[in-house]
Motif scaffolding. Structure first.
Motif, PDB file in Angstrom:
ATOM      1  N   ILE A   4      -6.729   7.854   4.033  1.00 57.89           N
ATOM      2  CA  ILE A   4      -7.575   7.990   2.854  1.00 57.89           C
ATOM      3  C   ILE A   4      -6.850   8.708   1.719  1.00 57.89           C
ATOM      4  N   GLU A   5      -6.125   9.788   2.032  1.00 57.99           N
ATOM      5  CA  GLU A   5      -5.461  10.546   0.980  1.00 57.99           C
ATOM      6  C   GLU A   5      -4.405   9.714   0.262  1.00 57.99           C
ATOM      7  N   ALA A   6      -3.810   8.752   0.955  1.00 58.47           N
ATOM      8  CA  ALA A   6      -2.779   7.920   0.337  1.00 58.47           C
ATOM      9  C   ALA A   6      -3.387   6.846  -0.550  1.00 58.47           C
ATOM     10  N   LYS A   7      -4.705   6.643  -0.426  1.00 57.20           N
ATOM     11  CA  LYS A   7      -5.421   5.587  -1.165  1.00 57.20           C
ATOM     12  C   LYS A   7      -4.649   4.283  -1.014  1.00 57.20           C
ATOM     13  N   ASP A   8      -4.397   3.587  -2.125  1.00 59.11           N
ATOM     14  CA  ASP A   8      -3.655   2.330  -2.059  1.00 59.11           C
ATOM     15  C   ASP A   8      -2.211   2.512  -2.502  1.00 59.11           C
ATOM     16  N   ASN A   9      -1.695   3.715  -2.390  1.00 61.00           N
ATOM     17  CA  ASN A   9      -0.328   3.991  -2.810  1.00 61.00           C
ATOM     18  C   ASN A   9       0.626   3.753  -1.641  1.00 61.00           C
ATOM     19  N   GLN A  10       1.144   2.532  -1.544  1.00 62.67           N
ATOM     20  CA  GLN A  10       2.034   2.178  -0.442  1.00 62.67           C
ATOM     21  C   GLN A  10       3.354   2.941  -0.504  1.00 62.67           C
ATOM     22  N   GLU A  11       3.673   3.541  -1.652  1.00 63.49           N
ATOM     23  CA  GLU A  11       4.922   4.276  -1.771  1.00 63.49           C
ATOM     24  C   GLU A  11       4.922   5.543  -0.919  1.00 63.49           C
ATOM     25  N   GLU A  12       3.755   6.055  -0.540  1.00 65.59           N
ATOM     26  CA  GLU A  12       3.663   7.269   0.269  1.00 65.59           C
ATOM     27  C   GLU A  12       3.670   6.966   1.767  1.00 65.59           C
ATOM     28  N   VAL A  13       3.663   5.679   2.150  1.00 65.30           N
ATOM     29  CA  VAL A  13       3.593   5.272   3.550  1.00 65.30           C
ATOM     30  C   VAL A  13       4.750   4.318   3.850  1.00 65.30           C
ATOM     31  N   ASN A  14       5.439   4.560   4.984  1.00 69.80           N
ATOM     32  CA  ASN A  14       6.543   3.692   5.405  1.00 69.80           C
ATOM     33  C   ASN A  14       6.194   3.048   6.734  1.00 69.80           C
ATOM     34  N   HIS A  65      -0.873  -4.207   5.844  1.00 65.42           N
ATOM     35  CA  HIS A  65      -1.765  -4.354   4.690  1.00 65.42           C
ATOM     36  C   HIS A  65      -2.563  -3.063   4.550  1.00 65.42           C
ATOM     37  N   MET A  66      -2.655  -2.542   3.325  1.00 65.99           N
ATOM     38  CA  MET A  66      -3.436  -1.335   3.097  1.00 65.99           C
ATOM     39  C   MET A  66      -4.495  -1.611   2.035  1.00 65.99           C
ATOM     40  N   GLU A  67      -5.733  -1.203   2.367  1.00 68.57           N
ATOM     41  CA  GLU A  67      -6.838  -1.357   1.424  1.00 68.57           C
ATOM     42  C   GLU A  67      -7.753  -0.155   1.546  1.00 68.57           C
ATOM     43  N   LYS A  68      -7.987   0.512   0.441  1.00 66.67           N
ATOM     44  CA  LYS A  68      -8.882   1.683   0.373  1.00 66.67           C
ATOM     45  C   LYS A  68      -8.524   2.740   1.410  1.00 66.67           C
ATOM     46  N   GLY A  69      -7.229   2.960   1.599  1.00 69.16           N
ATOM     47  CA  GLY A  69      -6.787   4.007   2.510  1.00 69.16           C
ATOM     48  C   GLY A  69      -6.759   3.629   3.971  1.00 69.16           C
ATOM     49  N   LEU A  70      -7.025   2.380   4.318  1.00 71.45           N
ATOM     50  CA  LEU A  70      -6.994   1.934   5.710  1.00 71.45           C
ATOM     51  C   LEU A  70      -5.781   1.026   5.893  1.00 71.45           C
ATOM     52  N   LEU A  71      -4.835   1.458   6.719  1.00 70.30           N
ATOM     53  CA  LEU A  71      -3.620   0.688   6.986  1.00 70.30           C
ATOM     54  C   LEU A  71      -3.851  -0.189   8.207  1.00 70.30           C
ATOM     55  N   GLU A  72      -3.603  -1.476   8.054  1.00 72.50           N
ATOM     56  CA  GLU A  72      -3.732  -2.425   9.161  1.00 72.50           C
ATOM     57  C   GLU A  72      -2.361  -3.042   9.407  1.00 72.50           C
ATOM     58  N   VAL A  73      -1.863  -2.920  10.630  1.00 68.22           N
ATOM     59  CA  VAL A  73      -0.581  -3.492  11.020  1.00 68.22           C
ATOM     60  C   VAL A  73      -0.850  -4.494  12.126  1.00 68.22           C
TER      61      VAL A  73
END
Length: 98
Positions: A4-14, A65-73
């Motif tokens: 949630i804290e990352a929102k839709d900012n994929q740059e903060e998640v690898n 895929h990330m949407e509204k802070g939920l990452l789905e792999v």
């Protein structure tokens, strides 16, 4: 994974795949609300999670895929011959005394 804290900012998640292992890492920044908190239930800071992929999974088969802070792999399911087989544990009986 809840980010949630990352929102839709994929740059903060690898998301990385190496040697049949999937690693999700990043940095959750603390909320900047000016209010006072009695309890904070969401952790923040650096994080990393690693899981074993089915043997032979190709990196190009892994999708994220990330949407509204939920990452789905997603990745292909392990074939039946690679799935876990549960082994029953037998009870050893004491040897008879002579």
């Amino acid at each position: 994974m809840d980010l949630i804290e990352a929102k839709d900012n994929q740059e903060e998640v690898n998301v990385e795949v190496r040697n049949d292992r999937l690693t999700i890492s990043g940095n959750k920044k603390p909320e900047t609300n000016e209010g006072r908190f009695a309890v904070r239930e969401r952790p923040f800071g650096r994080f990393a999670r690693t899981l074993q992929l089915p043997e032979g999974t190709k990196p190009e088969q892994v999708q994220a895929h990330m949407e509204k802070g939920l990452l789905e792999v997603t990745f292909p399911k392990a074939p039946p011959q690679q799935q876990t087989k549960f082994i029953s544990i037998e009870e050893l009986l004491p040897k008879e005394e002579k």
